[in-house]
Design a protein around this motif. Structure first.
Motif, PDB file in Angstrom:
ATOM      1  N   PHE A 191      34.516  55.458  42.458  1.00 15.45           N
ATOM      2  CA  PHE A 191      35.143  54.302  41.829  1.00 15.45           C
ATOM      3  C   PHE A 191      36.612  54.235  42.244  1.00 15.45           C
ATOM      4  O   PHE A 191      37.384  55.144  41.942  1.00 15.45           O
ATOM      5  N   TYR A 247      34.352  57.406  34.432  1.00 14.45           N
ATOM      6  CA  TYR A 247      35.064  56.867  35.595  1.00 14.45           C
ATOM      7  C   TYR A 247      35.606  57.981  36.487  1.00 14.45           C
ATOM      8  O   TYR A 247      35.409  57.974  37.696  1.00 14.45           O
ATOM      9  N   THR A 279      39.315  50.945  34.020  1.00 19.59           N
ATOM     10  CA  THR A 279      40.082  51.637  35.056  1.00 19.59           C
ATOM     11  C   THR A 279      40.140  53.146  34.843  1.00 19.59           C
ATOM     12  O   THR A 279      40.793  53.855  35.603  1.00 19.59           O
ATOM     13  N   GLY A 307      38.588  51.166  41.978  1.00 21.18           N
ATOM     14  CA  GLY A 307      39.336  50.071  41.369  1.00 21.18           C
ATOM     15  C   GLY A 307      38.723  49.682  40.048  1.00 21.18           C
ATOM     16  O   GLY A 307      37.806  50.342  39.545  1.00 21.18           O
ATOM     17  N   GLU A 315      32.429  46.588  40.821  1.00 22.92           N
ATOM     18  CA  GLU A 315      33.848  46.342  40.994  1.00 22.92           C
ATOM     19  C   GLU A 315      34.176  44.911  40.576  1.00 22.92           C
ATOM     20  O   GLU A 315      33.422  43.978  40.868  1.00 22.92           O
ATOM     21  N   THR A 348      29.645  48.238  46.151  1.00 20.12           N
ATOM     22  CA  THR A 348      30.613  47.999  45.079  1.00 20.12           C
ATOM     23  C   THR A 348      29.933  47.752  43.741  1.00 20.12           C
ATOM     24  O   THR A 348      30.548  47.224  42.818  1.00 20.12           O
ATOM     25  N   SER A 349      28.663  48.154  43.631  1.00 20.95           N
ATOM     26  CA  SER A 349      27.945  48.038  42.356  1.00 20.95           C
ATOM     27  C   SER A 349      26.984  49.201  42.208  1.00 20.95           C
ATOM     28  O   SER A 349      26.435  49.707  43.191  1.00 20.95           O
ATOM     29  N   LEU A 400      36.438  48.296  37.225  1.00 19.82           N
ATOM     30  CA  LEU A 400      35.004  48.017  37.130  1.00 19.82           C
ATOM     31  C   LEU A 400      34.734  47.102  35.949  1.00 19.82           C
ATOM     32  O   LEU A 400      35.492  47.101  34.974  1.00 19.82           O
ATOM     33  N   GLU A 409      37.754  44.852  32.014  1.00 22.55           N
ATOM     34  CA  GLU A 409      37.798  45.728  33.179  1.00 22.55           C
ATOM     35  C   GLU A 409      38.025  47.173  32.746  1.00 22.55           C
ATOM     36  O   GLU A 409      38.723  47.433  31.764  1.00 22.55           O
TER      37      GLU A 409
END
Length: 230
Positions: free
Chosen positions: A202, A179, A106, A204, A128, A142-143, A206, A104
């Motif tokens: 963004f 990000y 952040t 949260g 996400e 979310t993508s 990814l 992930e």
């Protein structure tokens, strides 16, 4: 051996980008809306210049996708595995041939590359980590992905699409994520230049995200960002 009816249905599903053959009703993504063509420039933000190190996460892989080369590559199987024989878990994509990277993100800037020469239909980018597993990357808010199909590239997010021109079909492409700046870029790995960028918000964690409906992809992570992009 598959029956003629199942083979016909599988062929239809592949043409629509859908891989599940569990029922006759084939789920299709909503029609995409065209956006005005845009180019964004990557601004420098604080964070790593080296990309994250990740593998593909088998827990998220749709039953039509097989991982190989120590989970850095993914290959598409038209019929795939019987979904009832794949370990059921809430992380797995159920309806679309999608798989996430194992790490992930952040914050910071991260760069990775993907060998795409053995596929004619794919999507790559980020999503996400908690994206709904019955959606396809590029069809929701979310993508954020770059897609290749019918010999054309597109930038896709929120079920909207903008053509990406002057790319061709390279053997390998780069992905740069900033990000904090809210930018995802498609990189020409030979010229070390940004071809096109998507602006996103963004909020949260990814994950690197991949959709595949033909052939195979091979990921290359843990790479430093090319100096020409800094």
């Amino acid at each position: 051996m598959a029956s003629p009816a199942s083979s016909t249905l599988a062929h239809f599903c592949r043409l629509t980008g859908h891989t599940s053959v569990r029922s006759v009703a084939v789920k299709r993504p909503p029609a995409t809306a065209a956006l005005p063509a845009r180019r964004w420039y990557i601004s420098r933000s604080t964070g790593n210049t080296a990309g994250i190190q990740f593998r593909l996460d088998e827990r998220t892989a749709h039953s039509s996708l097989d991982l190989f080369k120590k989970d850095t590559g993914v290959i598409y199987r038209m019929l795939g595995l019987d979904p009832t024989r794949v370990q059921d878990n809430p992380e797995r994509f159920r309806d679309w041939a999608v798989v996430f990277g194992s790490q992930e993100i952040t914050g910071g800037r991260h760069y990775w590359e993907v060998t795409v020469e053995r596929s004619q239909e794919f999507r790559l980018g980020v999503a996400e980590a908690q994206m709904a597993r019955d959606d396809c990357v590029g069809t929701n808010a979310t993508s954020w992905v770059f897609g290749y199909a019918q010999r054309k590239w597109s930038a896709m997010t929120g079920n909207k699409m903008v053509p990406v021109r002057l790319v061709g079909k390279p053997e390998r492409v780069g992905v740069l994520l900033d990000y904090e700046a809210g930018l995802l870029a498609l990189v020409d790995t030979e010229r070390r230049t940004i071809v096109h960028s998507i602006r996103g918000r963004f909020r949260g964690p990814l994950c690197p995200a991949f959709g595949l409906w033909d052939g195979e992809l091979l990921t290359h992570s843990g790479l430093e960002e090319p100096q020409s992009l800094v």
